[in-house]
Design an enzyme around this catalytic site. Structure first.
Site, PDB file in Angstrom:
ATOM      1  N   THR A  53       0.750  -1.126  -0.033  1.00 52.22           N
ATOM      2  CA  THR A  53       0.159  -0.064  -0.003  1.00 52.22           C
ATOM      3  C   THR A  53       1.041   1.312   0.026  1.00 52.22           C
ATOM      4  O   THR A  53       0.003   2.434  -0.379  1.00 52.22           O
ATOM      5  CB  THR A  53      -0.913   0.157   1.154  1.00 52.22           C
ATOM      6  OG1 THR A  53      -0.270  -0.125   2.609  1.00 52.22           O
ATOM      7  CG2 THR A  53      -1.777  -1.064   1.207  1.00 52.22           C
ATOM      8  N   TYR A 161      -7.040  -7.578  10.960  1.00 53.03           N
ATOM      9  CA  TYR A 161      -6.517  -6.489  11.385  1.00 53.03           C
ATOM     10  C   TYR A 161      -6.588  -6.337  12.901  1.00 53.03           C
ATOM     11  O   TYR A 161      -5.436  -6.027  13.872  1.00 53.03           O
ATOM     12  CB  TYR A 161      -7.041  -5.216  10.778  1.00 53.03           C
ATOM     13  CG  TYR A 161      -6.329  -4.125  10.994  1.00 53.03           C
ATOM     14  CD1 TYR A 161      -4.951  -3.792  10.489  1.00 53.03           C
ATOM     15  CD2 TYR A 161      -6.966  -3.023  11.506  1.00 53.03           C
ATOM     16  CE1 TYR A 161      -4.416  -2.462  10.569  1.00 53.03           C
ATOM     17  CE2 TYR A 161      -6.145  -1.766  11.869  1.00 53.03           C
ATOM     18  CZ  TYR A 161      -5.127  -1.685  11.359  1.00 53.03           C
ATOM     19  OH  TYR A 161      -4.343  -0.503  11.731  1.00 53.03           O
TER      20      TYR A 161
END
Length: 332
Positions: A53, A161
């Site tokens: 990312t 996450y």
């Protein structure tokens, strides 16, 4: 496997600069701002990123700095460098990106923590962990103090996450207790600013991009759920303040802006600032999306003498200007 370079093996500190510091996830949104700040403070920075990312354009302006080094590497594999401080920021942080490959997200949090803690143990480096307000899940206590243990669904779509970061915190404190590693843990609440990805699915970037491109603004649920938004410059100052604190300060410490806004209020403010004709459209709320999120930053104020100074409107204006410029580049 990355081996230590001769330069790294020969010396741990630059003779004319400050500390040698490793920033994992250094080409990401937060990481690139942190690299800038550390260089400005006179340190030598190794920026590590696998560019899942992260974006090279976030740090391209730093590449000519002789005290900045870019290293392409994945933290799920061991790393051999000589450093004095480590900021572990490596992990996709938006739902769209961390849910795309949930197994890899968990590995990044867990294996990445193990590898960076092992590096810190070997080099006797101080190490910072970028944890998250997601460890609180959909909270039953409001606002959330550090003592609150959270209400997280361990098998839901966000668990890769949420639980990955919770496990990373466990590892940090176990290395602290068992191996005397010098740790710092911050629980970071919603942060926004320039260099956010336009497609990361976070509410601020979503709303701004939709408004600037004349699309309707998508609100999930009834829009009454709340978040607290911290401008990136404030957040980076808080991270560095925690790292600079005495060694007795391990955290976890909440870092974020305690001023709370509903999604409707945020959307209306962005519509006002962009002068758009966009309308609001409503979609079902995603599973396990928290209804409230607000940090109790009493510890940060007392221990770090830190609190945010940038108000939401000021930060939004800077972020809108950034996205407006980026979108204009993308338009033929």
């Amino acid at each position: 496997m990355t081996r230590p370079s001769r330069q790294h093996a020969d010396r741990r500190k630059s003779p004319v600069m400050g500390k040698r510091i490793l920033v994992t996830g250094g080409a990401g949104f937060l990481g690139s701002h942190l690299c800038e700040k550390l260089l400005a403070r006179g340190h030598e920075v190794i920026c590590l990123d696998n560019f899942y990312t992260g974006r090279k354009k976030n740090i391209v302006h730093l590449l000519d700095n002789p005290y900045f080094e870019l290293m392409r590497h994945d933290v799920t594999f061991p790393l051999y460098v000589e450093v004095e401080e480590i900021y572990n920021l490596a992990c996709p942080a938006s739902p769209i990106h961390y849910q795309f490959d949930p197994v890899q997200t968990t590995k990044t949090s867990v294996h990445g923590a193990i590898n960076m803690l092992g590096l810190a143990k070997r080099t006797k480096a101080k190490i910072f962990q970028a944890s998250t307000s997601e460890v609180y899940g959909d909270p039953e206590i409001h606002p959330q103090p550090e003592e609150y243990r959270g209400a997280v669904n361990p098998i839901g779509p966000r668990a890769c996450y949420d639980e990955g970061k919770r496990c990373a915190e466990t590892l940090f404190f176990d290395y602290y207790r068992q191996h005397k590693v010098n740790i710092r843990v911050a629980r970071i609440f919603n942060t926004f600013g320039p260099r956010m990805l336009p497609n990361d699915g976070r509410v601020v970037s979503n709303f701004i991009v939709q408004a600037l491109t004349g699309q309707d603004i998508t609100i999930y649920g009834d829009g009454k759920q709340t978040r607290s938004f911290c401008y990136v410059d404030d957040l980076i100052d808080g991270i560095i303040a925690l790292m600079d604190a005495p060694d007795t300060v391990t955290g976890p410490i909440n870092l974020g802006n305690p001023t709370e806004f509903t999604m409707l209020e945020l959307a209306q403010k962005i519509i006002e600032l962009t002068d758009t004709k966009s309308k609001l459209v409503f979609r079902p709320l995603p599973q396990d999306d928290p209804m409230q999120r607000q940090p109790d930053i009493s510890k940060a104020k007392e221990i770090l003498r830190w609190q945010p100074t940038v108000q939401l409107e000021e930060g939004l204006k800077k972020t809108i200007a950034y996205f407006d410029k980026e979108l204009s580049k993308a338009t033929p």
